[in-house]
Design a protein around this motif. Structure first.
Motif, PDB file in Angstrom:
ATOM      1  N   THR A 150       6.327 -12.947   4.400  1.00  0.00           N
ATOM      2  CA  THR A 150       7.291 -13.770   5.117  1.00  0.00           C
ATOM      3  C   THR A 150       8.699 -13.224   4.913  1.00  0.00           C
ATOM      4  O   THR A 150       8.988 -12.573   3.908  1.00  0.00           O
ATOM      5  N   PHE A 151       9.573 -13.517   5.876  1.00  0.00           N
ATOM      6  CA  PHE A 151      10.996 -13.222   5.732  1.00  0.00           C
ATOM      7  C   PHE A 151      11.739 -14.454   6.210  1.00  0.00           C
ATOM      8  O   PHE A 151      11.741 -14.763   7.411  1.00  0.00           O
ATOM      9  N   SER A 152      12.351 -15.172   5.279  1.00  0.00           N
ATOM     10  CA  SER A 152      12.898 -16.493   5.570  1.00  0.00           C
ATOM     11  C   SER A 152      13.975 -16.860   4.561  1.00  0.00           C
ATOM     12  O   SER A 152      14.095 -16.210   3.514  1.00  0.00           O
ATOM     13  N   PRO A 153      14.738 -17.927   4.825  1.00  0.00           N
ATOM     14  CA  PRO A 153      15.619 -18.459   3.795  1.00  0.00           C
ATOM     15  C   PRO A 153      14.812 -18.862   2.556  1.00  0.00           C
ATOM     16  O   PRO A 153      13.678 -19.325   2.662  1.00  0.00           O
ATOM     17  N   PHE A 154      15.435 -18.704   1.408  1.00  0.00           N
ATOM     18  CA  PHE A 154      14.760 -18.931   0.135  1.00  0.00           C
ATOM     19  C   PHE A 154      14.153 -20.326   0.029  1.00  0.00           C
ATOM     20  O   PHE A 154      13.053 -20.507  -0.502  1.00  0.00           O
ATOM     21  N   TYR A 155      14.861 -21.335   0.545  1.00  0.00           N
ATOM     22  CA  TYR A 155      14.409 -22.713   0.363  1.00  0.00           C
ATOM     23  C   TYR A 155      13.508 -23.208   1.493  1.00  0.00           C
ATOM     24  O   TYR A 155      13.093 -24.361   1.479  1.00  0.00           O
ATOM     25  N   TYR A 156      13.163 -22.346   2.447  1.00  0.00           N
ATOM     26  CA  TYR A 156      12.326 -22.835   3.543  1.00  0.00           C
ATOM     27  C   TYR A 156      10.982 -23.417   3.076  1.00  0.00           C
ATOM     28  O   TYR A 156      10.519 -24.409   3.668  1.00  0.00           O
ATOM     29  N   PRO A 157      10.301 -22.861   2.070  1.00  0.00           N
ATOM     30  CA  PRO A 157       9.001 -23.435   1.669  1.00  0.00           C
ATOM     31  C   PRO A 157       9.034 -24.941   1.408  1.00  0.00           C
ATOM     32  O   PRO A 157       8.010 -25.616   1.548  1.00  0.00           O
ATOM     33  N   GLU A 158      10.197 -25.487   1.055  1.00  0.00           N
ATOM     34  CA  GLU A 158      10.299 -26.926   0.862  1.00  0.00           C
ATOM     35  C   GLU A 158      10.123 -27.685   2.174  1.00  0.00           C
ATOM     36  O   GLU A 158       9.775 -28.874   2.166  1.00  0.00           O
ATOM     37  N   GLY A 167       4.376 -20.572   4.410  1.00  0.00           N
ATOM     38  CA  GLY A 167       5.073 -21.116   5.568  1.00  0.00           C
ATOM     39  C   GLY A 167       5.447 -20.009   6.533  1.00  0.00           C
ATOM     40  O   GLY A 167       5.452 -18.825   6.177  1.00  0.00           O
ATOM     41  N   VAL A 168       5.767 -20.385   7.754  1.00  0.00           N
ATOM     42  CA  VAL A 168       6.176 -19.394   8.754  1.00  0.00           C
ATOM     43  C   VAL A 168       7.647 -19.042   8.585  1.00  0.00           C
ATOM     44  O   VAL A 168       8.029 -17.878   8.574  1.00  0.00           O
ATOM     45  N   GLY A 169       8.500 -20.069   8.411  1.00  0.00           N
ATOM     46  CA  GLY A 169       9.932 -19.797   8.302  1.00  0.00           C
ATOM     47  C   GLY A 169      10.441 -19.032   9.511  1.00  0.00           C
ATOM     48  O   GLY A 169      10.099 -19.343  10.652  1.00  0.00           O
ATOM     49  N   TRP A 170      11.276 -18.010   9.242  1.00  0.00           N
ATOM     50  CA  TRP A 170      11.788 -17.208  10.354  1.00  0.00           C
ATOM     51  C   TRP A 170      10.686 -16.334  10.928  1.00  0.00           C
ATOM     52  O   TRP A 170      10.499 -16.247  12.137  1.00  0.00           O
ATOM     53  N   MET A 171       9.926 -15.687  10.047  1.00  0.00           N
ATOM     54  CA  MET A 171       8.843 -14.841  10.543  1.00  0.00           C
ATOM     55  C   MET A 171       7.769 -14.681   9.480  1.00  0.00           C
ATOM     56  O   MET A 171       8.026 -14.703   8.274  1.00  0.00           O
ATOM     57  N   LEU A 172       6.549 -14.524   9.965  1.00  0.00           N
ATOM     58  CA  LEU A 172       5.363 -14.410   9.113  1.00  0.00           C
ATOM     59  C   LEU A 172       4.502 -13.263   9.612  1.00  0.00           C
ATOM     60  O   LEU A 172       4.219 -13.175  10.814  1.00  0.00           O
ATOM     61  N   TYR A 173       4.093 -12.392   8.686  1.00  0.00           N
ATOM     62  CA  TYR A 173       3.125 -11.334   9.011  1.00  0.00           C
ATOM     63  C   TYR A 173       1.746 -11.757   8.551  1.00  0.00           C
ATOM     64  O   TYR A 173       1.571 -12.236   7.417  1.00  0.00           O
ATOM     65  N   LEU A 174       0.749 -11.585   9.413  1.00  0.00           N
ATOM     66  CA  LEU A 174      -0.647 -11.765   9.056  1.00  0.00           C
ATOM     67  C   LEU A 174      -1.419 -10.517   9.466  1.00  0.00           C
ATOM     68  O   LEU A 174      -1.150  -9.939  10.525  1.00  0.00           O
ATOM     69  N   PRO A 175      -2.379 -10.084   8.645  1.00  0.00           N
ATOM     70  CA  PRO A 175      -3.123  -8.857   8.946  1.00  0.00           C
ATOM     71  C   PRO A 175      -4.239  -9.095   9.965  1.00  0.00           C
ATOM     72  O   PRO A 175      -5.412  -8.874   9.698  1.00  0.00           O
ATOM     73  N   ARG A 176      -3.860  -9.544  11.141  1.00  0.00           N
ATOM     74  CA  ARG A 176      -4.813  -9.794  12.219  1.00  0.00           C
ATOM     75  C   ARG A 176      -4.087  -9.692  13.560  1.00  0.00           C
ATOM     76  O   ARG A 176      -2.865  -9.847  13.628  1.00  0.00           O
ATOM     77  N   VAL A 177      -4.848  -9.446  14.599  1.00  0.00           N
ATOM     78  CA  VAL A 177      -4.292  -9.388  15.948  1.00  0.00           C
ATOM     79  C   VAL A 177      -4.188 -10.810  16.485  1.00  0.00           C
ATOM     80  O   VAL A 177      -5.166 -11.562  16.482  1.00  0.00           O
TER      81      VAL A 177
END
Length: 246
Positions: A150-158, A167-177
């Motif tokens: 993930t790449f997001s603000p530090f406190y987004y998981p809350e 969490g997704v936050g700003w952006m989330l990578y998953l190893p799938r199409v």
């Protein structure tokens, strides 16, 4: 006003039954440091983190132009001589002011526990274009075989919907199409390419971006709602992993 604390969080398994050498661990962080060095002059030099004092930390530069320095490797080898199960290596950019700070850490472990990479950034100029964050995720997942990143603000998981999953936050990578039909709430879906066993290019993952018209803020209710909607959509399709299953 200080820049928000942005974080890269990446977790994966190495599938090895002993710790990798410290020089390999530090070499991986060097590859990430090379990528972010163009973002700011404050990200061009990195030092071993010391729990004793800033003066001690500044004695050991982590990297030169070719990779880990001999001194840094020697220090880490000595510090980790008796470590057999979990080892953390961390570096920082030598800046005391919170608005200028950045750090990177790598935690590696024996088989049975996920390894983790963290990159924390407050350095100005703040990341304003989502493509810059996506490029960071593409680069990082090329170094480490991420189960997610993930790449997001530090406190987004809350603010995330599910506390037992990323969490997704700003952006989330998953190893799938993934396709727009699967995640219609995503503002962008970025394919991440790699080589298969035959050396041919193929898509090995997808970056899901929740906001593209401005930097993501966990203080913006609309941003949080969209990230939450993506999280729910992924869980409904059993696409968002549990931490316990990593």
């Amino acid at each position: 006003m200080n820049a928000p604390l942005l974080t890269l969080d990446l977790q994966f398994r190495r599938q090895v039954d002993k710790l990798i050498p410290v020089e390999e661990q530090l070499s991986e962080l060097f590859l990430l440091a090379q990528h972010v060095s163009s973002w700011s002059p404050l990200l061009s030099r990195w030092f071993l983190t010391s729990s004793k004092s800033k003066e001690e930390a500044l004695l050991y530069e982590a990297f030169d132009s070719n990779g880990p320095t001999t001194a840094a490797v020697a220090v880490l080898r000595e510090k980790s001589r008796s470590v057999e199960d979990v080892r953390s290596v961390s570096v920082w950019n030598g800046q005391e002011a919170s608005a200028d700070g950045a750090s990177m850490s790598s935690t590696t472990s024996v088989l049975g526990r996920p390894d983790r990479i963290d990159f924390r950034l407050t350095v100005n100029p703040a990341v304003g274009d989502w493509r810059q964050g996506a490029a960071l995720l593409q680069h990082a997942t090329g170094i480490w075989p991420a189960a997610f990143a993930t790449f997001s603000p530090f406190y987004y998981p809350e603010s995330a919907v599910f506390k037992d999953r990323p969490g997704v936050g700003w952006m989330l990578y998953l190893p799938r199409v993934l396709t727009a039909q699967q995640v219609p709430e995503a503002r962008a879906l970025v394919p991440v390419m790699g080589k298969n066993a035959k050396g041919k290019d193929e898509q090995r993952g997808t970056i899901i971006v929740s906001v593209t018209d401005e930097p993501f803020s966990d203080e913006n209710p609309e941003h949080v709602r969209n990230a939450n909607a993506i999280e729910i959509r992924l869980v409904d399709q059993d696409l968002l992993p549990r931490y316990a299953d990593l």
